[in-house]
Every structure is written in C-alpha cells, then in structure tokens.
Design a protein around this motif. Structure first.
Motif, short mmCIF file in Angstrom:
data_model
loop_
_atom_site.label_atom_id
_atom_site.label_comp_id
_atom_site.label_asym_id
_atom_site.label_seq_id
_atom_site.Cartn_x
_atom_site.Cartn_y
_atom_site.Cartn_z
N GLY A 185 25.41 -24.39 10.03
CA GLY A 185 24.36 -25.22 9.39
C GLY A 185 24.72 -26.69 9.47
N LEU A 217 26.60 -27.98 11.69
CA LEU A 217 26.43 -28.38 13.10
C LEU A 217 24.95 -28.68 13.39
N PHE A 218 24.07 -27.79 12.87
CA PHE A 218 22.64 -28.02 13.05
C PHE A 218 22.24 -29.38 12.48
N THR A 275 23.57 -32.21 14.60
CA THR A 275 22.81 -32.37 15.85
C THR A 275 21.43 -32.95 15.56
N GLY A 276 20.81 -32.42 14.48
CA GLY A 276 19.49 -32.94 14.10
C GLY A 276 19.55 -34.43 13.85
N LEU A 320 19.80 -36.27 17.12
CA LEU A 320 18.50 -36.28 17.81
C LEU A 320 17.55 -37.28 17.15
N ALA A 321 17.53 -37.25 15.82
CA ALA A 321 16.65 -38.18 15.11
C ALA A 321 17.07 -39.63 15.39
N ARG A 357 18.59 -40.74 18.04
CA ARG A 357 18.20 -41.10 19.41
C ARG A 357 16.70 -41.41 19.47
N MET A 358 15.93 -40.59 18.77
CA MET A 358 14.49 -40.84 18.72
C MET A 358 14.21 -42.22 18.18
#
Lengths: 650, 379
Positions: free
Chosen positions: A23, A25-26, A29-30, A33-34, A36-37
C-alpha cells in the motif's frame, strides 16, 4: 481440515503487514505520478501548449499570380493557365508502387514521368506532397477525384503555370520563365520566401527576367491546421497574395507575328520602330523557339538541338547581333559631311569605279563606275566612291559623332537580356583596342559601313527613325505597367538643318523609287504607302587578290557562313514618316535582292495594319507576293481564347 | 488443509448476496469505465460506433461476468485456480502456434465476437494459482528454497511464453504480479533482495549483450529503451511517441482544452490514441484536473481492494485480492509512467479505459473475485 487458529492469525498478520508495505508502495508511486502530472501539466503547460500549436498550425505561402503581358492592342502575350496536377504523399499512400500503378490506369502517365515521380517520392520526406503528373486535362483530374478512395495519398491540385499563347513570336521580347534553380538563387541573391513554393516560376530571360520584381507580385500566407501526416484539415485564416503587375508592351502582336513569319527560314533580325515616339512595334529574330518548352524545364535533347543549330535560334539578333552596317551607313556619312559643311548639297563627284588612296585602290561595288553624280543620286545608287571621297573630307571623328547622334554605337536601354552597344570607331578607340594608329583606309572602310563599324538591327532602326523624323527618339518597349504609362517624353529635335535632312530623304526616296535605285524592285505603287530606305550588303570576308583578279566570286558559290549579310533600312510613309524598319538577313546575300523585299512587306504590313493587298505592289510582282502571303505561317487572330487565361488565383 | 475457519452460516446466501456486494467499488469501476467511453468517443472524432459502443458492450458483458463470479463463493474459485491457470497456459501455447498476428506480435485468438488475448487472462489466473499454492502450503515452509522454487517456475512458464510473442509489457506484469503475491504471502525478504540484485545484473546483461551474437532482446525493444532514455535524439522516429504524448499531456494545462478539443489526438499526432496512449487524450482535453481525478479513482479502487484483503481470514482470499490489486496497480502505473515519459514504451493498456476486450473482461472478472471475497468474508 481447518488450519489452527494460531496459524490463521499469523497468516493474517503477515499478509496485513506486507499489504501495508505494498500500500505504501502504491501511495508512493501514486504521488510520483501525480507529481509528474503536475510538472507536465501545470509547470510546463505553456511550453507544451506552444509545441502543440506548432504541431498543429502550419503557415503556408500562397503563390501570387504572375503579372500578365499584353501587346499594345491588349492581345495576351504571356498569361497564366490553370495547371491541373496530381500530388502524392508517400506516408498516406501506403504502397506507393501500387497507388502509382492504379493512377496510371486512370490518367495517361508515361514511363518517364512515373520514373521521375518515383525518384522524387523516394528523395522527399514521407509527408511532403510530390507532383506526380501535371498539365492534366479536366477529364483526367475529374477521374482522379472520382477514384479518390482507390488512390490513398493522391490529391488533385491546381496551380498556375505560365503560357505564351503566341508561341515563338515573343520569345526574343518577353522571354520565358522557368523553375527556381539553386544557380538562380545564388546568382540573384534573391531571398523572397515565395521562391520556396514548389513549382514556382521566375523570369529567366528578356522582359520576364528584367521586369521580374514587377511581374512577380508578393506571396500571401495561409494558416492551416494540419494533422500528423501533414494533411491540411482546415484553413484558419488567409492573407491573399498580391498578383504581379500587368505589363503592356509597345509591340503590336499582329505585326510581330507577321515579321517573325516573314523572316522564317532565314537567320535574320528586324526591328520596327515608331519614328515619332520611339515605340518598338516589332522586334524579331529568326529563327525563334517556343518559350513554352522552357516553362516546364526543357529536355536535354531539345536544348542541345537549339544550341547546335547554326542559325542560333536562342540569340536575339535584333538587339544582340552586331553586323557591319554596310551601305546603310552612308546616310551617317552624308549627314556628317553636310553638317560639317565639307560638301555643298549639289556638289558632284565622278565615280570611275574605284578610288586610289595612297597606294591602295578602293573599289566601287559597280566595277564600271557610276559616272558623275550628286549626293542624292549617290545615296540612291549607293555609289561607294562618292562616300570614299566624302569620308576623307569629313574624317572619322565627325562620322562617328554623327553615328552616335543618330543612335548607332551607343547602348539603348531596353529591358531585354542582350543589348549590344555596337561600335562607331574613333582614332582613340583603335589605339586603345587595336594598338595601332588610325589610317585613312579605316575611314574609307567606315564610310561604307565596313571595317570596324558594327551595328545591330536596333541601332539601324533607331538611326532610320531619327533620320526620318529629325527627332532624338529613344526606343521603348514597355508601354504601361498596371495602366500607368511608361513611355518617354516626346523626343526633342536633333537640330539638323531641315534642308540637309530633305536631301538625305530624297536620296533614300531614290533608292526605292528611282529607276536606278538599288531597291527599285522593292517599290510601292500607291502614293500614300510609298517607302524610302537604303540597302546594304556587308562583307564578312576579305576579298583576296586572287578573287579580285578572277572577278568577284558569286555569293551563292560560297559556304553559307561566308556569304554577305543583306541589310535594308527604311521608313514609310514617305510624306509623313511613321514607321522605321531595319532588316538584316545573316549571310543572305545582297541587300537589294534579299533584305529590301522583306522590309517593304513589313513596312506595308505596319501601314495597312493587315496583310498588304497585292494592289500596292508593282503589277509584275503581285502574283508571287500573293502566293508568298498565302504560304506565310501567320497566326489566326485572336491567337488564343481569352477564357484559358487566369487573372489571379482564387 | 484450509484457512477457512469461519462458519458458513454467517455469510449471506442466495440473491441476498447482491446487497452485500461492495457497491462503492462497483461505482468506482463504472466511473473509470465511463471516463473510458467518453475518451473513446472523443478520439474517434465523435463516432460512437467506432470504439465507444463496442467498449460499452464489453463492459456490460464484463459487468455481468463480475456479478456472476461475485455471487459464487470464493472457495469454489480457489478450487478452480489450478484448472484456470492450466487453461490459460493451454491458450498461451495455442497462440504460440496458431495465433493471429496483430501489431507485429502474435497475441490473440479470434473468437468471432472478440479477440481473446490469453496473456491478459494469465495475469489473473497466475495470481489465482499462486494464492491457492500459498493457501495450501504450510506457513512454516513458505521460505524454504524448494517451496520458493515452485512458484518461481509457475511464474516463469507464462512469462516465457508471453515474452516469446513478443509482449514485453505483459511479461513484466506477470513477473511483477507473481512476485507481489509471493511477497504478500510472506516469502523471506532476502529472496526479494536477491531478485533485485539479480535484476540489476540482468539489466546490465541485456545492455552488454546488445549487438553481440547472444543478444537477449529484439532490436525494436532496444530502440524503445534508447528513446526512453533520450526521446529527443529521434523526435520524428522512435522518440516520436514519447515526445508527442508529452506535448499532448503538457498542453492540457490545469483544466484541459475541452472535450473533443484536443488537437494532438484529433490531428493524429498521438500514436495508439485509443489504446495504450488514451491517457494523453484525457490529460489533453481535461487537463490536470481530469488526469488527477482518474489517478484518484484508481487509488481509491486500490484502497478498497486492500481493505477487502485485510478483512479476510481466508489466506487464499486475501492473497488473491492483493494479487489482483497489485496487477491492477501495475497496469495503470506502468501505463501512466510510460505516457508521461517515466518508463519506456511497453505495451500496457490503461485498465478499464483503453480500448480492448480482453483486458476489460479479465479485469472485471478479477474484480468479481474481489467482490466474491468481499461477500464471503467472515463477519
């Protein structure tokens, strides 16, 4: 069988722990990603928005329609025609060979065209449209449009292409356009963006080249949205191109056509000029060539053919060709002598057929001599000895000054590619260029337009016009640009004594109208169309002593390129001079036999405004003249339907 | 032996099970799929029948499959695990020999109404068999080398077969999904440290093998790695996809360019715009707000899955749910990282959004398993 309670608890605890690690890790990573967005979409949004617009929007140049060229009466001489063509985009085509094969089934494509298209397609980037075939008919282009689903990547297209409806008639006046070459860009240093447009044409020669900035116009732009394949999806906005200015020439297309036709078969040049205004009404050089061949890019074979022709079709003999003017120069000598006062108008000389100067004997063309004669007779019968005598009295400086005053040996500025300056030699000139002193023999040669003297048909036409009108007319070939007159001011008087001019005119009258005149055969029977002129036959070789001993070898026995040039200058109507004309037939033989008949026809055509009726000719010649006119390759008028020309691109 | 220790009578039975479904999760899945329909409608240029409509039909089919799977008790699925895995292996072997070639790879079986990609199916059946394996295995044996080797072999077989297709993305997903199940099952840390070490070694081996006779990857796979490392060195060639997708993403800005207004996708600058790169269109047209919303929905789905896993007392159920969660996570994380230039371009679709029947059906079926675990959890 169930697991023990302890085992179950252990398992659940462990899975719980490890799941929470995952969790984490999720979540991590989330967050990445956010982040980077956010970086791409918020911080660098403007950069990428710009890149997207650059992707999307393409600015394309719109080619301007080239200015049209008309003759003085509004006949189209250089126009633009719709050029239906087919372009292919490799990327959209998929299998290029298959598409080309399909296209060849629909429109008629020869193997050379297909081959060239294939090479071009392979050479260009995949998204660039390549012209596969052009100059298609409307039927062919419609067939392509109908079959579009079977022809991916193929687009029917329309462009403008130059067309010269009068064919070769204006090749030496208007010239031609051609594709923009690397050489052209290098030579001119022209950086107009319009030159980057594929298939754009620029003037390569004569008026097309010299008036290039006037005729070209300026490019428009269109902003289009393109897809990734480079295909235009829609137009966003458009700034239309400014078409080039229209040019009206002083040349009369009908007369020009007649002159070219009359000269055809010969290697010749001719200029017809308005005696009062200096407007050039015809400027012809034969043989000519079809300028339409050059518009697409001439084939090597055709180009080599034009270059190998001994009659030199590409050379403009009317303005570029320099010839010894021969006896047509005698008016210059006569007027120089009269002005200098070295001869009384009624003074006479005896012509025994030759004149001894120092230890050299100068012959008259008439071996038996002309006997005693005055200036009028001497011009009429073209007595050489008379002018040898005159030239010795007046001297070369006065002769050449008079020549320049009459427009010979000076450069006339016309927007053509080749304008020769000619030569009215002086003592200084010989010293500088030949490293030798002027001798009296040079003067004597110059007196009959031989030796160093060189003129073009243009020079001789200007000379004749100035003699006829007594005005310092300047030749002009552009009548108006976009309706604004480009003609020079009315020419001032040259300031000659009218009596002297009348004397010269009388001599020229005799040439055509006196029974003993050298061009009596080329007379006109009707008073209001009477012409006056002067013949000339200029040698291109030295007559050897042996030839002199055996008698003059007949021109016809010589190889073509060693025969005499035939010349004639004249004007008409005699009472009220309007048209002056000079004709030179290279290696044509005698001026009276070859050049004078041509010039008479031209002057009559100019006066009548149409094919001259046979009644104007001596009755014995009418039959032959009629036949000659029937066989003349004259264009029907109007030469081309107006509907084929396009004023500007929509 | 079983970890099922709760009394069956505590679980709902018959049609009453419908009320015990995790409706919040269903809502989330439907929301994500709906964003997919919207984007497919947009990228087709406003054509419903091109991609959006078939996708809706598949979602409906998958939705029914999910409900059916959900209503069947989880222990039934545990017993089916080995069979399902065996079946998917057979299908993988079938495409190996008879499959149709699509997009340069041999990946699917044409069933007439849809094209089945056995590799998609394998992602879930692999998780199932591994969960069943650890359910069967005594807890004390789980880190013994022999019992670690068995699941490694189970993972290796389908991974090898998908790699041969060649489908690097799915192979990676299988490897990581299987590894994740082993990790959750409690295999000793040291093994994972070893694998990571071996992975680093393998990567360096892959790079050193390039251009030699024992080259490990296909040339196009190397090129993809190259362009991932530096997309700008070939903006019109191999780097085109990455460059263009970043332009699309970036040009969306905060709120995007508006529905159906994305120029990058509409004008075909984006490759594979309806499948692997659909996220770029979403990001272009709905901006950061839209893209982050989708990410949030995905994360929420994961949260529900983890919660479901943690509620389980059954080892099979919790491992399965976590395995599905990880697989789902890998799908969207790799896809998003790929289009945003954080990972090399490998063929991984955006789950529930990208156009594609197999992934949609398989994912919904997998969430049916999650629902089944949820319904049949101890209470």
């Amino acid at each position: 069988m169930k697991r023990s309670q302890r085992e179950t608890e252990d398992s659940a605890r462990q899975i719980g722990r490890r799941s929470l690690v995952l969790g984490g890790l999720f979540a991590g990573t989330g967050a990445v990603l956010a982040g980077r967005m956010r970086y791409l979409q918020v911080e660098r949004a403007d950069d990428f928005r710009l890149l997207a617009e650059e992707n999307r929007i393409n600015i394309r140049l719109l080619p301007p329609a080239r200015g049209l060229i008309f003759d003085r009466g509004g006949v189209l001489v250089a126009g633009n025609e719709q050029n239906y063509r087919v372009t292919l985009v490799r990327e959209d085509a998929g299998d290029v060979d298959e598409v080309l094969a399909e296209l060849a089934r629909i429109v008629n494509l020869d193997l050379v065209t297909l081959d060239r298209a294939r090479q071009e397609i392979a050479r260009r980037p995949p998204f660039v449209p390549v012209t596969v075939a052009d100059r298609l008919s409307w039927a062919e282009i419609s067939a392509v449009a109908v079959n579009a689903p079977a022809l991916p990547g193929v687009t029917p297209d329309v462009g403008l292409s130059r067309i010269y409806p009068m064919g070769g008639d204006f090749a030496h006046v208007v010239g031609y356009v051609g594709p923009v070459s690397d050489y052209y860009l290098e030579q001119t240093g022209d950086t107009d963006p319009v030159l980057q447009i594929p298939d754009f044409q620029v003037g390569r020669n004569n008026i097309e080249a010299r008036l290039e900035p006037t005729l070209r116009g300026s490019a428009g732009t269109t902003r289009v949205e393109v897809n990734a394949g480079g295909r235009i999806m829609r137009e966003l906005d458009r700034d239309p191109a400014d078409p080039g200015s229209d040019v009206q020439l002083t040349v009369d297309a009908g007369l020009q056509n007649y002159v070219e036709a009359r000269l055809s078969g010969e290697s010749a040049g001719s200029v017809v000029i308005d005696c009062q205004s200096g407007e050039i009404l015809a400027l012809a050089s034969a043989p000519t060539f079809n300028p339409n061949l050059f518009v697409r890019g001439i084939s090597t074979g055709a180009w080599n053919g034009l270059n190998a022709d001994p009659y030199r079709p590409l050379a403009n003999k009317a303005t570029q060709g320099l010839y010894p003017p021969g006896s047509t120069y005698k008016m210059v000598v006569a007027l120089a002598a009269l002005e200098a006062g070295v001869i009384r108008p009624d003074e006479t000389f005896n012509c025994p057929g030759h004149l001894e100067v120092g230890n050299r004997r100068f012959h008259c063309w008439r071996r038996g001599g002309h006997g005693r004669m005055d200036m009028v007779q001497a011009i009429g019968q073209s007595c050489d000895v008379f002018f040898y005598e005159l030239a010795q009295r007046v001297g070369i400086e006065a002769i050449s000054a008079m020549a320049r005053r009459l427009g010979c040996g000076v450069r006339h500025e016309l927007p053509l590619s080749g304008i020769a300056e000619g030569l009215a030699p002086t003592m200084d000139w010989k010293m500088q260029n030949r490293g030798a002193s002027w001798v009296v023999g040079d003067t004597i040669n110059a007196s009959i337009g031989q030796g160093f003297v060189l003129s073009s048909p243009l020079h001789l036409a200007v000379m004749t016009a100035r003699l006829a009108s007594g005005r310092a007319i300047q030749p002009a070939i552009i009548r108006s640009i976009d309706g604004i007159s480009q003609l020079p001011e009315p020419a001032p008087e040259l300031g000659f004594d009218p009596a002297f001019l009348t004397h010269i005119h009388q001599g020229m009258w005799n040439v055509n109208n006196d029974r003993r005149g050298t061009a009596y055969g080329s007379r006109v029977e009707v008073a209001e169309y009477k012409i006056a002129g002067k013949t000339g036959t200029s040698q291109v070789r030295n007559i050897s002593t042996a030839e002199r001993a055996s008698g003059v070898v007949s021109n016809n026995d010589l190889p073509w390129d060693r025969r005499d040039h035939a010349l004639y200058v004249g004007y008409a109507p005699f009472d009220n001079p309007r048209y002056a004309c000079a004709v030179i037939v290279e290696h044509g033989g005698g001026g009276s036999a070859v050049a004078a008949p041509i010039a008479r026809d031209i002057l009559l055509r100019a006066q009548v405004g149409d094919i001259p009726p046979p009644e104007l000719y001596p009755s014995s010649q009418r039959h032959d003249i009629e036949r000659m006119h029937r066989e003349l390759p004259i264009l029907p008028s109007p030469p081309v339907p107006a509907g084929r020309t396009v004023r500007s691109q929509a | 032996m079983s970890f099922l220790e709760y009394n069956v009578k505590f679980t709902p039975t018959g049609w009453r099970k419908v009320f015990y479904l995790n409706w919040a999760l269903i809502l989330l899945l439907t929301a994500v799929a709906s964003m997919g329909f919207l984007m497919l409608y947009s990228v087709s240029g406003g054509e419903l029948s091109r991609w959006a409509e078939p996708q809706m039909k598949r979602f409906a089919l998958g939705f029914v499959a999910m409900l059916v799977v959900a209503l069947v008790p989880i222990w039934f699925w545990r017993n089916m695990s080995a069979l399902a895995f065996g079946l998917s292996l057979l299908l993988l072997l079938y495409v190996e020999f008879f499959g149709s070639i699509g997009m340069g790879a041999q990946r699917w079986i044409d069933l007439g109404f849809m094209r089945l990609q056995p590799s998609e199916l394998t992602k879930i059946t692999l998780v199932m068999i591994l969960a069943a394996y650890y359910d069967w295995l005594d807890l004390s044996k789980k880190s013994r080398p022999l019992y670690v080797l068995i699941p490694l072999l189970i993972i290796a077989v389908p991974t090898y077969l998908t790699l041969r297709q060649p489908d690097l993305g799915t192979a990676l997903l299988l490897l990581m999904g299987g590894g994740a199940v082993m990790f959750v099952a409690g295999v000793h840390w040291a093994y994972f440290a070893g694998v990571i070490g071996a992975g680093v070694g393998a990567v360096s081996a892959v790079f050193t093998s390039r251009g030699t006779t024992w080259q490990l990857l296909e040339d196009y796979q190397y090129r993809r790695i190259d362009t991932f490392l530096d997309p700008s060195n070939d903006p019109l060639g191999a780097g085109y996809h990455i460059t263009q997708s970043q332009i699309a993403l970036g040009s969306g800005g905060w709120t995007g360019r508006g529905f159906m207004e994305g120029t990058q996708s509409r004008l075909n600058f984006l490759p594979e715009k309806h499948t692997d790169f659909i996220f770029t269109t979403l990001a272009e047209e709905f901006g950061f707000v839209g893209a982050a919303s989708l990410l949030a929905l995905y994360i929420l789905i994961l949260v529900f899955c983890i919660a479901t896993a943690l509620q389980q007392r059954d080892r099979y159920a919790s491992l399965l749910v976590m395995g599905i969660a990880v697989t789902f996570f890998l799908y969207f994380a790799i896809n998003m990282a790929m289009v945003m230039g954080l990972a090399p371009v490998v063929g991984v679709p955006l789950p529930l959004v990208s156009y594609g029947g197999s992934a949609m059906l398989v994912l919904l079926t997998a969430f049916g398993l999650v629902q089944s675990a949820h319904i049949h959890r101890p209470r």
